[in-house]
Design an enzyme around this catalytic site. Structure first.
Site, mmCIF file in Angstrom:
data_model
loop_
_atom_site.group_PDB
_atom_site.id
_atom_site.type_symbol
_atom_site.label_atom_id
_atom_site.label_comp_id
_atom_site.label_asym_id
_atom_site.label_seq_id
_atom_site.Cartn_x
_atom_site.Cartn_y
_atom_site.Cartn_z
ATOM 1 N N GLY A 1 60.220 62.420 -34.329
ATOM 2 C CA GLY A 1 59.026 61.319 -34.348
ATOM 3 C C GLY A 1 57.940 61.296 -35.312
ATOM 4 O O GLY A 1 57.110 60.720 -35.369
ATOM 5 N N HIS B 1 66.264 56.522 -44.878
ATOM 6 C CA HIS B 1 67.296 57.649 -45.054
ATOM 7 C C HIS B 1 66.860 58.883 -45.691
ATOM 8 O O HIS B 1 66.372 58.622 -47.015
ATOM 9 C CB HIS B 1 68.539 56.963 -45.785
ATOM 10 C CG HIS B 1 69.956 57.811 -45.504
ATOM 11 N ND1 HIS B 1 70.519 58.277 -44.333
ATOM 12 C CD2 HIS B 1 70.356 58.636 -46.597
ATOM 13 C CE1 HIS B 1 71.543 58.999 -44.831
ATOM 14 N NE2 HIS B 1 71.241 59.391 -45.923
#
Ligand code: GRF
Length: 198
Positions: free
Chosen positions: A11, A110
């Site tokens: 996270g 990504h």
């Protein structure tokens, strides 16, 4: 916009977004975390920042058909008045119905320069390992819209870095994450002010 972040892991991008929001780098509210992994770091970060979490996993809803499972997401998103979704280290495929409903309103980050090093199985350390093993001279980040194919949506932003001599999978991951933390918030700002088409 009311933003929902989908995350499955540590996270750090979620934290970076919350900090950027608190620092006034964009105006939207981050109102919800959806995770498939109730024990992940992102859940702790949500608690720390007072963000509501919804745990949605196939394991909880194993009796539902795919359409009903997609409805679980859609209902939660509707109840929380979500208009934009950020995938920040989300390891599961987003149901097609959600992608349809939120067309051009879901972005993913990504950790490589797509279209290289993307697709199924290309996540986390796998990506950085593949980059190093391929002897690439550069890597970086790609922030893109999400469509129904893994890592194939239109690209909004790419930022590059030079792969250094002696670069390891871990050092590359760290350097790429730094770029991610900086540019994810910038892209949200660009979308807010209409500099990127939604
Ligand atoms: C990031 O590298 C992101 O690009 C990828 O998954 C990783 C998540 O890291 N999709 P974190 O959970 O935000 O720390």
């Amino acid at each position: 916009m009311n933003i929902c972040v989908f995350a499955s892991g540590a996270g750090s991008n979620f934290r970076a977004l919350l900090e950027a929001r608190n620092a006034g780098k964009f105006e939207s509210e981050i109102v919800l975390l959806i995770t498939n992994n109730s024990g992940c770091g992102a859940v702790n970060i949500a608690a720390e920042f007072g963000i509501k979490t919804e745990h949605i996993s196939r394991k909880i809803y194993e009796d539902l058909c795919d359409e009903e499972y997609a409805d679980v997401f859609l209902n939660v998103l509707r109840e929380n008045k979500i208009d934009f979704i950020v995938l920040a280290g989300y390891m599961k495929k987003v149901p097609d119905e959600v992608v349809d409903k939120y067309e051009r309103r879901i972005i993913n980050i990504h950790p490589a320069l797509l279209p290289k090093f993307g697709g199924e199985g290309m996540y986390g350390m796998n990506v950085h390992r593949a980059v190093i093993e391929a002897g690439e001279k550069e890597s970086g980040i790609t922030i893109h819209y999400v469509n129904k194919e893994y890592d194939r949506g239109d690209i909004i932003l790419q930022e590059r870095l030079i792969v250094r001599d002696g670069e390891t999978v871990e050092s590359l991951q760290m350097r790429v994450l730094e770029l991610e933390h900086k540019y994810l918030a910038e892209v949200i700002r660009k979308i807010e002010v209409g500099k990127v088409e939604i």
